[in-house]
Design a protein around this motif. Sequence first.
Motif, PDB file in Angstrom:
ATOM      1  N   UNK A   1      11.185  -1.051  15.243  1.00 19.86           N
ATOM      2  CA  UNK A   1      11.845  -1.979  14.314  1.00 19.86           C
ATOM      3  C   UNK A   1      11.172  -1.934  12.944  1.00 19.86           C
ATOM      4  N   UNK A   2       9.838  -1.897  12.939  1.00 15.66           N
ATOM      5  CA  UNK A   2       9.116  -1.834  11.671  1.00 15.66           C
ATOM      6  C   UNK A   2       9.447  -0.568  10.893  1.00 15.66           C
ATOM      7  N   UNK A   3       9.418   0.569  11.605  1.00 17.80           N
ATOM      8  CA  UNK A   3       9.728   1.835  10.941  1.00 17.80           C
ATOM      9  C   UNK A   3      11.147   1.854  10.405  1.00 17.80           C
ATOM     10  N   UNK A   4      12.064   1.348  11.224  1.00 13.55           N
ATOM     11  CA  UNK A   4      13.468   1.293  10.806  1.00 13.55           C
ATOM     12  C   UNK A   4      13.586   0.497   9.507  1.00 13.55           C
ATOM     13  N   UNK A   5      12.916  -0.639   9.488  1.00 11.30           N
ATOM     14  CA  UNK A   5      12.966  -1.499   8.315  1.00 11.30           C
ATOM     15  C   UNK A   5      12.440  -0.762   7.080  1.00 11.30           C
ATOM     16  N   UNK A   6      11.304  -0.079   7.230  1.00 15.93           N
ATOM     17  CA  UNK A   6      10.707   0.602   6.074  1.00 15.93           C
ATOM     18  C   UNK A   6      11.589   1.738   5.565  1.00 15.93           C
ATOM     19  N   UNK A   7      12.120   2.532   6.497  1.00 17.74           N
ATOM     20  CA  UNK A   7      12.945   3.669   6.046  1.00 17.74           C
ATOM     21  C   UNK A   7      14.208   3.157   5.361  1.00 17.74           C
ATOM     22  N   UNK A   8      14.800   2.093   5.933  1.00 16.75           N
ATOM     23  CA  UNK A   8      16.005   1.540   5.314  1.00 16.75           C
ATOM     24  C   UNK A   8      15.695   0.998   3.920  1.00 16.75           C
ATOM     25  N   UNK A   9      14.532   0.398   3.798  1.00  7.06           N
ATOM     26  CA  UNK A   9      14.124  -0.146   2.498  1.00  7.06           C
ATOM     27  C   UNK A   9      13.983   0.974   1.468  1.00  7.06           C
ATOM     28  N   UNK A  10      13.373   2.085   1.900  1.00 10.11           N
ATOM     29  CA  UNK A  10      13.241   3.240   0.997  1.00 10.11           C
ATOM     30  C   UNK A  10      14.625   3.730   0.571  1.00 10.11           C
ATOM     31  N   UNK A  11      15.520   3.806   1.577  1.00  8.56           N
ATOM     32  CA  UNK A  11      16.872   4.296   1.270  1.00  8.56           C
ATOM     33  C   UNK A  11      17.592   3.360   0.313  1.00  8.56           C
ATOM     34  N   UNK A  12      17.309   2.084   0.456  1.00  4.32           N
ATOM     35  CA  UNK A  12      17.959   1.081  -0.398  1.00  4.32           C
ATOM     36  C   UNK A  12      17.621   1.323  -1.869  1.00  4.32           C
TER      37      UNK A  12
ATOM     38  N   UNK B   1      14.209   6.885  13.340  1.00  6.32           N
ATOM     39  CA  UNK B   1      13.152   5.941  13.713  1.00  6.32           C
ATOM     40  C   UNK B   1      12.845   6.043  15.206  1.00  6.32           C
ATOM     41  N   UNK B   2      13.872   6.287  16.030  1.00  8.70           N
ATOM     42  CA  UNK B   2      13.654   6.337  17.481  1.00  8.70           C
ATOM     43  C   UNK B   2      12.688   7.459  17.862  1.00  8.70           C
ATOM     44  N   UNK B   3      12.968   8.707  17.426  1.00  6.06           N
ATOM     45  CA  UNK B   3      12.037   9.795  17.759  1.00  6.06           C
ATOM     46  C   UNK B   3      10.788   9.731  16.898  1.00  6.06           C
TER      47      UNK B   3
ATOM     48  N   UNK C   1       0.809  -1.202   0.000  1.00  7.66           N
ATOM     49  CA  UNK C   1       0.000   0.000   0.000  1.00  7.66           C
ATOM     50  C   UNK C   1       0.847   1.258   0.000  1.00  7.66           C
ATOM     51  N   UNK C   2       1.903   1.222   0.806  1.00  9.32           N
ATOM     52  CA  UNK C   2       2.567   2.470   1.129  1.00  9.32           C
ATOM     53  C   UNK C   2       3.912   2.623   0.437  1.00  9.32           C
ATOM     54  N   UNK C   3       4.700   1.566   0.518  1.00  3.62           N
ATOM     55  CA  UNK C   3       6.104   1.719   0.109  1.00  3.62           C
ATOM     56  C   UNK C   3       6.262   2.175  -1.325  1.00  3.62           C
ATOM     57  N   UNK C   4       5.497   1.603  -2.239  1.00  2.83           N
ATOM     58  CA  UNK C   4       5.664   1.989  -3.647  1.00  2.83           C
ATOM     59  C   UNK C   4       5.466   3.485  -3.824  1.00  2.83           C
ATOM     60  N   UNK C   5       4.387   4.018  -3.240  1.00  4.31           N
ATOM     61  CA  UNK C   5       4.140   5.442  -3.457  1.00  4.31           C
ATOM     62  C   UNK C   5       5.194   6.296  -2.766  1.00  4.31           C
ATOM     63  N   UNK C   6       5.695   5.838  -1.610  1.00  7.20           N
ATOM     64  CA  UNK C   6       6.723   6.645  -0.948  1.00  7.20           C
ATOM     65  C   UNK C   6       8.010   6.652  -1.757  1.00  7.20           C
ATOM     66  N   UNK C   7       8.366   5.496  -2.317  1.00  8.85           N
ATOM     67  CA  UNK C   7       9.585   5.431  -3.127  1.00  8.85           C
ATOM     68  C   UNK C   7       9.457   6.337  -4.346  1.00  8.85           C
TER      69      UNK C   7
ATOM     70  N   UNK D   1      11.940  13.819   4.258  1.00  7.26           N
ATOM     71  CA  UNK D   1      10.567  13.936   3.751  1.00  7.26           C
ATOM     72  C   UNK D   1       9.918  12.565   3.599  1.00  7.26           C
ATOM     73  N   UNK D   2      10.660  11.629   2.981  1.00  5.79           N
ATOM     74  CA  UNK D   2      10.039  10.322   2.781  1.00  5.79           C
ATOM     75  C   UNK D   2       9.915   9.587   4.114  1.00  5.79           C
ATOM     76  N   UNK D   3      10.873   9.862   5.037  1.00  4.58           N
ATOM     77  CA  UNK D   3      10.779   9.270   6.368  1.00  4.58           C
ATOM     78  C   UNK D   3       9.487   9.681   7.066  1.00  4.58           C
ATOM     79  N   UNK D   4       9.147  10.967   6.961  1.00  2.29           N
ATOM     80  CA  UNK D   4       7.909  11.486   7.559  1.00  2.29           C
ATOM     81  C   UNK D   4       6.693  10.718   7.034  1.00  2.29           C
TER      82      UNK D   4
END
Lengths: 223, 47, 223
Positions: A102-113, A144-146, A23-29, A64-67
């Motif tokens: 952990x979930x957020x960290x994973x998603x942001x790292x995936x976007x960065x990848x 991800x922490x804050x 749902x989310x990742x494609x549009x964020x990327x 921006x994409x992290x937000x």
Amino acid sequence: MKELRAAFIIATKDILTEIRTREVLTSIVVFAILVIVIFNFAFGGDERAVKTVAPGILWATFAFSGILSLNRSFMMEKEEDCIEGLMVSPISREAIYLGKFAGNLFFILLIQLVVIPVFSLLFNLWLFSFEFILVTLMATLGFAAVGTLFSAMAVNTRARELILPVLFFPIVTPVIIAAVNASLLILEGKGFSAITDWLGIIAAFFVIFFVASYLVFCFIIEE
Amino acid sequence: MENAGYMLAAFIVIWSGLLAYIFILWRTQAKLHRDIKLLKESLEDNS
Amino acid sequence: MKRKILFFLSAGLILASFYMVLVFVPTERDMGVVQRIFYYHVPLAWIAFMAFFIVFIGSIMYLFKRKPFWDYLASSSAEIGLVFISLMLITGSIWAQPTWGVWWIWEPRLTTSLILWFIYVAYFIVRGYISEEEKQARFAGVVGIIGFLNVPLVFLSVTLWRTQHPPLTIFTEGLVAPMMATLLVCLFAFNFLYIYLLSERTLMKLDEAEVKRLKENIMERNG
């Protein structure tokens, strides 16, 4: 130990839902790449100028994409009232924080990848060095922490996702400043010893805010 | 003395800002006291 | 009664500071008359930081004790701190124009204050988007804690970032005795003004709660 297990289950739940629905990742990327393209129109004319602004563009894109990604994390729970389910289940609030973190960290790292290769390609810059990956990884931990704490806070207000950037950006300024400057030094070809100060700030940020968020998270989702 | 104007501007900003803040506080405070008095009276009248 | 004494004490000190700043203190050689802004600008900054420290303490106390008083104290202090830091930013800007020829410089202390300004504006934005009082206090408490923990990191990162550029010298010959005396008088003046405003504002919030309680009583009675 039980806490970590519960956190792990929450994180896998989030990741699995995302893999199934996409749902989310494609549009964020796509959004992130668009940001890079727009910045390229703004600054990309001059070859030398690009080199000095590139780290700034990259970190603005990550922020921006992290937000966007962080906002989704608790919105999804709120929309289907899943958060109530989480609250009544015999899981501590701390475990919910850890799982969401952990979930957020994973998603942001995936976007960065995805974003980093596209960025290197479009701006013709080689970014894959040990130092750069270390800086990105540690800064993302801090994000991800804050971000997890504030995202939980934001969805519980009337303004919902509007609140997150207002809270998130001023707090992460030290990380952004440190990450941009460290990346700049790395791009200039300076070694590990040149960026230790910046890495110190990024690491301190993560440690302080991870511990603090872990401790105060229980005050956010209480009712 | 050529930049005394800036000094004066800063001076005016600080004290007019603080005065305005204090003034607003006092006014709201006075209104609250009036409200409390009125409410207390109407409570006593009713009982 | 005590507040009356506090009020007259701070009013007297403020009047004394007028004399000290406008008449008594010698004019600084390099910057001229405009340097006199310094005697108000610096204490405003110090007291604002102290106010945010009180917000931090009040927030912790609220989250542990759950007594509304601590939230009243914290939010009052945040409001006064915001007033002080706004004035500090404006005067800094007015000072920068004749001295450096620009309205804003990214000087570490000024930049840190700007970030702080954003954090405490966010503190009130979050409150504004929550209707329940108890939740308002809880969320604001979390922002008050996280926001203050950020201060040293912001300062450190901005300083490290700015030291790559030529440092600004504010005083060529240090503070001489009359200058020091003037600074101290102004500091005391603002300090007592802060304590006076804080007690005034906190009591106001207690009164507001009283009004609300009385109104509820009347509503109950009238069925």
